[in-house]
Design an enzyme around this catalytic site. Structure first.
Site, mmCIF file in Angstrom:
data_model
loop_
_atom_site.group_PDB
_atom_site.id
_atom_site.type_symbol
_atom_site.label_atom_id
_atom_site.label_comp_id
_atom_site.label_asym_id
_atom_site.label_seq_id
_atom_site.Cartn_x
_atom_site.Cartn_y
_atom_site.Cartn_z
ATOM 1 N N HIS A 72 12.047 -1.785 3.005
ATOM 2 C CA HIS A 72 11.637 -3.194 3.123
ATOM 3 C C HIS A 72 11.598 -3.852 1.751
ATOM 4 O O HIS A 72 11.163 -3.227 0.781
ATOM 5 C CB HIS A 72 10.239 -3.291 3.763
ATOM 6 C CG HIS A 72 10.267 -3.180 5.261
ATOM 7 N ND1 HIS A 72 9.216 -3.521 6.056
ATOM 8 C CD2 HIS A 72 11.247 -2.767 6.097
ATOM 9 C CE1 HIS A 72 9.538 -3.334 7.324
ATOM 10 N NE2 HIS A 72 10.753 -2.868 7.374
ATOM 11 N N TYR A 201 0.733 -9.603 7.529
ATOM 12 C CA TYR A 201 -0.716 -9.553 7.322
ATOM 13 C C TYR A 201 -1.251 -10.928 7.730
ATOM 14 O O TYR A 201 -0.934 -11.920 7.065
ATOM 15 C CB TYR A 201 -1.056 -9.294 5.845
ATOM 16 C CG TYR A 201 -0.741 -7.880 5.354
ATOM 17 C CD1 TYR A 201 0.542 -7.524 4.971
ATOM 18 C CD2 TYR A 201 -1.758 -6.926 5.263
ATOM 19 C CE1 TYR A 201 0.815 -6.241 4.513
ATOM 20 C CE2 TYR A 201 -1.493 -5.635 4.807
ATOM 21 C CZ TYR A 201 -0.199 -5.303 4.431
ATOM 22 O OH TYR A 201 0.061 -4.038 3.980
ATOM 23 N N PRO A 292 -7.537 0.224 3.850
ATOM 24 C CA PRO A 292 -6.077 0.344 4.003
ATOM 25 C C PRO A 292 -5.276 -0.938 3.786
ATOM 26 O O PRO A 292 -4.045 -0.890 3.809
ATOM 27 C CB PRO A 292 -5.914 0.847 5.444
ATOM 28 C CG PRO A 292 -7.163 0.459 6.139
ATOM 29 C CD PRO A 292 -8.246 0.444 5.123
ATOM 30 N N LYS A 296 -2.510 1.714 0.040
ATOM 31 C CA LYS A 296 -2.504 2.512 -1.192
ATOM 32 C C LYS A 296 -2.963 3.978 -1.035
ATOM 33 O O LYS A 296 -2.685 4.808 -1.907
ATOM 34 C CB LYS A 296 -3.425 1.863 -2.242
ATOM 35 C CG LYS A 296 -2.875 0.577 -2.805
ATOM 36 C CD LYS A 296 -1.805 0.854 -3.846
ATOM 37 C CE LYS A 296 -0.962 -0.347 -4.175
ATOM 38 N NZ LYS A 296 0.390 -0.332 -3.639
ATOM 39 N N TYR A 384 1.583 -4.302 -4.964
ATOM 40 C CA TYR A 384 1.924 -3.760 -3.646
ATOM 41 C C TYR A 384 3.000 -2.672 -3.753
ATOM 42 O O TYR A 384 2.885 -1.626 -3.130
ATOM 43 C CB TYR A 384 2.393 -4.889 -2.716
ATOM 44 C CG TYR A 384 2.368 -4.493 -1.260
ATOM 45 C CD1 TYR A 384 1.247 -4.710 -0.472
ATOM 46 C CD2 TYR A 384 3.462 -3.864 -0.671
ATOM 47 C CE1 TYR A 384 1.196 -4.318 0.855
ATOM 48 C CE2 TYR A 384 3.438 -3.468 0.659
ATOM 49 C CZ TYR A 384 2.298 -3.708 1.418
ATOM 50 O OH TYR A 384 2.264 -3.306 2.730
HETATM 51 P P1 FAD Z 1 -6.116 14.070 3.823
HETATM 52 O O1 FAD Z 1 -4.891 13.509 4.438
HETATM 53 O O2 FAD Z 1 -7.436 13.727 4.411
HETATM 54 O O3 FAD Z 1 -5.940 15.653 3.818
HETATM 55 C C1 FAD Z 1 -7.005 16.528 3.558
HETATM 56 C C2 FAD Z 1 -6.769 17.830 4.289
HETATM 57 O O4 FAD Z 1 -7.809 18.751 3.984
HETATM 58 C C3 FAD Z 1 -6.778 17.634 5.804
HETATM 59 O O5 FAD Z 1 -5.637 18.233 6.363
HETATM 60 C C4 FAD Z 1 -8.076 18.316 6.233
HETATM 61 O O6 FAD Z 1 -7.985 18.845 7.543
HETATM 62 C C5 FAD Z 1 -8.231 19.387 5.166
HETATM 63 N N1 FAD Z 1 -9.601 19.849 4.975
HETATM 64 C C6 FAD Z 1 -10.753 19.116 5.026
HETATM 65 N N2 FAD Z 1 -11.812 19.901 4.799
HETATM 66 C C7 FAD Z 1 -11.351 21.152 4.608
HETATM 67 C C8 FAD Z 1 -12.002 22.412 4.346
HETATM 68 N N3 FAD Z 1 -13.316 22.489 4.275
HETATM 69 N N4 FAD Z 1 -11.220 23.486 4.214
HETATM 70 C C9 FAD Z 1 -9.854 23.387 4.305
HETATM 71 N N5 FAD Z 1 -9.212 22.237 4.546
HETATM 72 C C10 FAD Z 1 -9.944 21.122 4.711
HETATM 73 N N6 FAD Z 1 -3.857 4.823 4.225
HETATM 74 C C11 FAD Z 1 -2.950 3.862 4.211
HETATM 75 O O7 FAD Z 1 -2.377 3.608 3.152
HETATM 76 N N7 FAD Z 1 -2.649 3.187 5.391
HETATM 77 C C12 FAD Z 1 -3.267 3.487 6.591
HETATM 78 O O8 FAD Z 1 -2.986 2.897 7.624
HETATM 79 C C13 FAD Z 1 -4.239 4.492 6.616
HETATM 80 N N8 FAD Z 1 -4.878 4.837 7.785
HETATM 81 C C14 FAD Z 1 -5.843 5.822 7.740
HETATM 82 C C15 FAD Z 1 -6.515 6.185 8.913
HETATM 83 C C16 FAD Z 1 -7.521 7.168 8.889
HETATM 84 C C17 FAD Z 1 -8.265 7.545 10.160
HETATM 85 C C18 FAD Z 1 -7.851 7.792 7.654
HETATM 86 C C19 FAD Z 1 -8.960 8.841 7.601
HETATM 87 C C20 FAD Z 1 -7.135 7.444 6.503
HETATM 88 C C21 FAD Z 1 -6.129 6.466 6.537
HETATM 89 N N9 FAD Z 1 -5.407 6.104 5.382
HETATM 90 C C22 FAD Z 1 -4.494 5.140 5.386
HETATM 91 C C23 FAD Z 1 -5.574 6.778 4.139
HETATM 92 C C24 FAD Z 1 -4.517 7.863 3.934
HETATM 93 O O9 FAD Z 1 -4.112 8.390 5.167
HETATM 94 C C25 FAD Z 1 -5.148 8.885 3.031
HETATM 95 O O10 FAD Z 1 -5.396 8.246 1.794
HETATM 96 C C26 FAD Z 1 -4.301 10.143 2.835
HETATM 97 O O11 FAD Z 1 -4.279 10.896 4.018
HETATM 98 C C27 FAD Z 1 -4.877 10.970 1.680
HETATM 99 O O12 FAD Z 1 -4.269 12.224 1.643
HETATM 100 P P2 FAD Z 1 -5.066 13.504 1.188
HETATM 101 O O13 FAD Z 1 -4.085 14.618 1.218
HETATM 102 O O14 FAD Z 1 -5.804 13.208 -0.054
HETATM 103 O O15 FAD Z 1 -6.204 13.694 2.290
HETATM 104 C C1 PHB Z 2 0.779 1.150 8.606
HETATM 105 O O1 PHB Z 2 1.967 0.956 8.901
HETATM 106 O O2 PHB Z 2 0.089 1.995 9.197
HETATM 107 C C2 PHB Z 2 0.147 0.327 7.562
HETATM 108 C C3 PHB Z 2 0.899 -0.594 6.863
HETATM 109 C C4 PHB Z 2 0.298 -1.362 5.870
HETATM 110 C C5 PHB Z 2 -1.040 -1.200 5.595
HETATM 111 C C6 PHB Z 2 -1.784 -0.259 6.277
HETATM 112 C C7 PHB Z 2 -1.195 0.504 7.271
HETATM 113 O O3 PHB Z 2 -1.621 -1.978 4.642
#
Ligand code: FAD
Ligand code: PHB
Length: 390
Positions: A72, A201, A292, A296, A384
């Site tokens: 995009h 948005y 979100p 980021k 962005y």
């Molecule tokens: P995570 O993806 O949380 O990975 C952490 C991992 O550690 C998981 O697999 C978990 O199961 C594991 N874990 C936890 N505790 C333990 C333990 N005690 N022992 C072993 N393993 C463990 N960001 C956006 O930019 N756009 C979005 O739309 C968006 N939607 C989101 C929706 C939800 C419900 C959530 C919670 C977050 C969302 N985010 C979004 C944020 C984005 O998904 C996260 O920033 C991203 O997943 C971060 O990655 P990570 O690997 O740091 O953490």
């Molecule tokens: C998504 O596609 O899930 C999405 C896109 C933009 C955002 C957050 C989530 O700012």
């Protein structure tokens, strides 16, 4: 068991770090408390910054992303019944974003790890992190009813916001900075072709809405709701009705389809400093959360482990700990920029609780400024797509 780097958590941060270390010939063990099935189907983010795309490609896990991801070059801001295009690529010196679900990034990284035959242990229980101050930190965990000990040189805490690594740091070491927002997002994945070419948005008096997508036949849409609202209060008809009202535009139609998945996500800003203690390095959501609205979270997680992987590689190659010592300081510069941008997008676009008419007027004035001044739009665009000068 012994390894060089113990990685707790197989989300985007842990899996990307494991891959970057593998490419550099450094051993690691990844411990994840959920199942592979669960980790691969947890629906979350969808926007990859160009820097994230380039890193995944360089790490040799970009083939499917390059085939199926959708590039995009802009986003839309909608308010006051008008939709305004923000040409990200034109405003950011040619940079773009790629729409490719976090689920797909995770599937590609898991597949690569499995193909390399390297340790990635799902369904582990009771992970504890010990002796962080020593030369030989130790992780203990349970698997198939047996307790195991893993000794390593470095622990990477990639276990998300609810993980154990951050909380294993002794009291008094970390400073916490946070902000809660009085609203949440209700997100749906719908089996219908996206009605938009680029993300929308939308600011609306009924609350924020976001139109996004996953593929030519999967749409990802969100509406602002209250954080305490039960999902049962949101039957599919109500969600579509709100989406229709909040995104309505003359001469344009939002097409509806079967809802495959829905969930409510609360919103918060959260940072701990420093992102390291002794031999433990926190990365991604374990150290910081952004609302979100700026897309980021996933990108920050990957940016952290990029810095961490380079520091670890340097430590083994040259014996120097300079990179590891400055890990937190380097990451926090990007983290705080993303925190500010995400807070700014969030407060510009959402209906604030018990909204003061003055706040609403300021929001509309800011939206009009961002969509009419090239200088303001350029600032949004460079944030962005991901800043390269941090
Ligand atoms: P995570 O993806 O949380 O990975 C952490 C991992 O550690 C998981 O697999 C978990 O199961 C594991 N874990 C936890 N505790 C333990 C333990 N005690 N022992 C072993 N393993 C463990 N960001 C956006 O930019 N756009 C979005 O739309 C968006 N939607 C989101 C929706 C939800 C419900 C959530 C919670 C977050 C969302 N985010 C979004 C944020 C984005 O998904 C996260 O920033 C991203 O997943 C971060 O990655 P990570 O690997 O740091 O953490
Ligand atoms: C998504 O596609 O899930 C999405 C896109 C933009 C955002 C957050 C989530 O700012």
């Amino acid at each position: 068991m012994r390894t060089q780097v113990a990685i707790v958590g197989a989300g985007p941060a842990g899996l990307t770090l494991a891959r970057l270390l593998e490419v550099a010939g450094i051993e690691s063990v990844v411990l994840e408390n959920r199942s592979r099935e669960y980790v691969e189907h947890r629906i979350r983010a969808g926007v990859l910054e160009q820097g994230t795309v380039e890193l995944l490609r360089e790490a040799g896990v970009g083939a499917r992303m390059d085939g199926e991801g959708i590039v995009h070059h802009g986003i839309n801001l909608q308010f006051d019944g008008e939709r305004h295009h923000v040409p990200l690529t034109d405003l950011s010196g040619g940079r773009s974003i790629v729409i490719y679900g976090q689920t797909e990034v995770v599937k590609d990284l898991v597949a690569a790890r499995v193909e390399s035959g390297l340790p990635l242990l799902f369904d582990v229980d009771g992970v504890t992190v010990e002796t962080l101050d020593s030369e030989r930190p130790r992780i203990s965990f349970e698997r198939d009813g047996t307790r195991h000990e893993l000794e390593c040189d470095v622990v990477a805490g990639c276990d998300g916001f609810h993980g154990v690594c951050r909380t294993s740091i002794p009291a008094g070491v970390l400073s916490t900075f946070e902000r809660d927002y009085p609203f949440a997002w209700l997100g749906i994945l719908a089996a219908v072709a996206p009605s938009i070419d680029e993300l929308v948005y939308a600011h609306h008096e009924r609350g924020f809405a976001l139109l996004s997508l996953r593929s030519p036949d999967l749409s990802r849409y969100y509406v602002q709701c209250r954080p305490d609202e039960p999902l049962e209060d949101w039957p599919d008809e109500r969600i579509w009705e709100e989406l229709q009202l909040r995104t309505a535009l003359d001469g344009w139609t939002l097409h509806e389809g079967p809802v495959l998945e829905k969930g409510i996500t609360g919103m918060r800003s959260f940072v701990v400093e420093p992102m390291q203690h002794g031999r433990l390095f926190l990365a991604g959501d374990a150290a910081h959360i952004v609302p979100p609205t700026g897309a980021k979270g996933l990108n920050l997680a990957i940016a952290d482990v990029h810095v961490l992987a380079e520091a670890i590689v340097d430590r083994y190659a040259s014996g120097s700990t300079t990179g590891l010592d400055s890990y937190s300081d380097v990451c926090l510069r990007r983290v705080w920029r993303a925190e500010h941008f995400s807070w700014w997008m969030t407060t510009m676009l959402h209906r604030l609780d018990g909204e003061d008419p003055f706040d609403a007027k300021l929001q509309l004035s800011l939206l009009r400024y961002v969509t009419s001044s090239e200088a303001a739009a350029r600032s949004l665009a460079e944030n962005y797509v991901g800043l390269t000068t941090l």
